[in-house]
Design an enzyme around this catalytic site. Structure first.
Site, PDB file in Angstrom:
ATOM      1  N   ASP A   1       0.818  -1.208   0.000  1.00  0.00           N
ATOM      2  CA  ASP A   1       0.000   0.000   0.000  1.00  0.00           C
ATOM      3  C   ASP A   1       0.852   1.258   0.000  1.00  0.00           C
ATOM      4  OD1 ASP A   1      -2.255   1.534  -0.062  1.00  0.00           O
ATOM      5  OD2 ASP A   1      -2.842   1.191   2.010  1.00  0.00           O
TER       6      ASP A   1
ATOM      7  N   HIS B   1      -7.149   0.076   9.346  1.00  0.00           N
ATOM      8  CA  HIS B   1      -6.243   0.561   8.299  1.00  0.00           C
ATOM      9  C   HIS B   1      -6.621   2.014   8.005  1.00  0.00           C
ATOM     10  CE1 HIS B   1      -3.913  -0.121   4.445  1.00  0.00           C
ATOM     11  NE2 HIS B   1      -4.611   0.965   4.122  1.00  0.00           N
TER      12      HIS B   1
ATOM     13  N   HIS C   1      -5.723   6.028   6.685  1.00  0.00           N
ATOM     14  CA  HIS C   1      -4.939   6.978   5.895  1.00  0.00           C
ATOM     15  C   HIS C   1      -5.005   8.338   6.586  1.00  0.00           C
ATOM     16  CE1 HIS C   1      -4.105   4.577   2.147  1.00  0.00           C
ATOM     17  NE2 HIS C   1      -4.918   3.784   2.824  1.00  0.00           N
TER      18      HIS C   1
ATOM     19  N   CYS D   1      -4.434   5.237  -2.923  1.00  0.00           N
ATOM     20  CA  CYS D   1      -5.170   4.278  -3.747  1.00  0.00           C
ATOM     21  C   CYS D   1      -5.352   4.848  -5.140  1.00  0.00           C
ATOM     22  CB  CYS D   1      -6.530   3.964  -3.117  1.00  0.00           C
ATOM     23  SG  CYS D   1      -7.544   2.855  -4.113  1.00  0.00           S
TER      24      CYS D   1
END
Length: 302
Positions: free
Chosen positions: A13, A205, A207, A238
């Site tokens: 990622d 998870h 960001h 992403c």
């Protein structure tokens, strides 16, 4: 909560949205340095269409070069059965990570299917992993907000988690793909999902698009999440989610949790050293904050 399980997602990622081509050898070295820093679960690559995500075109090569390391679990992210078959065929992975998405618009952009279809595909991938003798895990993308549809109903995410639990994954992850979550909403959703899928653990998870990532990690851990994703230096994003910025930085997460008395199994000093090395590879300062600040205390304890 006095201990969490830490997952380093930098090699996948952290890099998937980078325009600069990262050499395969440097990706493998990033994995090795993550292991040296204490990481025992590492998301090493994803098996996706190389035309859509060019940075992951060397997935098979990365897997072939992974260091042999006792007690380390390598994770491959897969979006469909074709990706799952490729991942299994490498013979080097221990876990397959499936992904489903909370909204139809993002699911179509990310995987070319509806949200419901992404749940069923994820369950099939989990079962394929289990049939191959691997572990299957799953992440619900855009759990806290969608780049196309805006707010996401928490009950929708809870319902998805309950359905995914039928496949008996080792964990269910909640991803704030575009970094819109706040600590209060994180606490509410994590509490609901933990209750809905117990005893399956919940992974988070986050960001850091809007600067709330590290606070969201704390809220999630306080609300029952037991596994935390983070990426060295705070890299990430992403390709299919407009506005998605980097992950919470591994160093920042480890610093915060260790100061709070929560063990991660990670060595902060080694993470900071890895950040310095990877900054040179990337030819820029990485977004994470702790590696840019003076050491505190002067001698960093593991």
């Amino acid at each position: 909560m006095d201990r969490i399980s830490f997952v380093e997602v930098g090699p996948r990622d952290g890099l998937q949205n980078e325009k600069q081509v990262i050499e395969t050898a440097d990706k493998v070295e990033l994995v090795r340095r993550s292991i040296d820093a204490g990481a025992r679960r590492i998301e090493v690559t994803s098996f996706v269409n190389p035309r859509r995500v060019p940075q992951m075109a060397d997935a098979d090569e990365v897997c072939a070069l992974l260091p042999e390391a006792d007690g380390v679990s390598y994770i491959g992210l897969v979006m469909n059965m074709r990706g799952a078959e490729r991942a299994i065929a490498t013979g080097r992975l221990h876990e397959l990570g499936a992904v489903c998405v909370s909204t139809d618009s993002f699911a179509m952009a990310n995987q070319g299917q509806t949200s419901d279809e992404s749940v069923e595909a994820a369950k099939a991938i989990i079962r394929a992993a289990q049939n191959a003798g691997l572990k299957g895990q799953v992440t619900i993308g855009a759990s806290f907000g969608c780049p196309f549809e805006g707010e996401v109903d928490p009950d929708r995410v809870v319902a998805m988690a309950r359905s995914l639990a039928e496949a008996n994954p080792i964990e269910i992850g909640l991803a704030d793909t575009i970094g819109v979550a706040d600590p209060a909403s994180v606490s509410r959703l994590v509490n609901k999902v933990v209750e809905a899928v117990a005893p399956i653990p919940v992974r988070i998870h986050f960001h850091n698009t809007r600067g709330t990532g590290i606070a969201n990690v704390w809220a999630a851990v306080q609300s029952g999440a037991t596994i935390v994703d983070a990426a060295l230096g705070g890299l990430g994003g992403c390709p299919f989610a407009p506005g998605a910025a980097g992950n919470v930085a591994s160093e920042d997460v480890v610093y915060m949790l260790h100061r709070a008395g929560v063990d991660t199994g990670m060595d902060l000093g080694r993470l900071i050293e890895a950040n310095a090395w990877f900054s040179e590879i990337m030819q820029r300062k990485l977004p994470g904050m702790v590696a840019q600040a003076p050491l505190f205390p002067k001698t960093v304890q593991e």
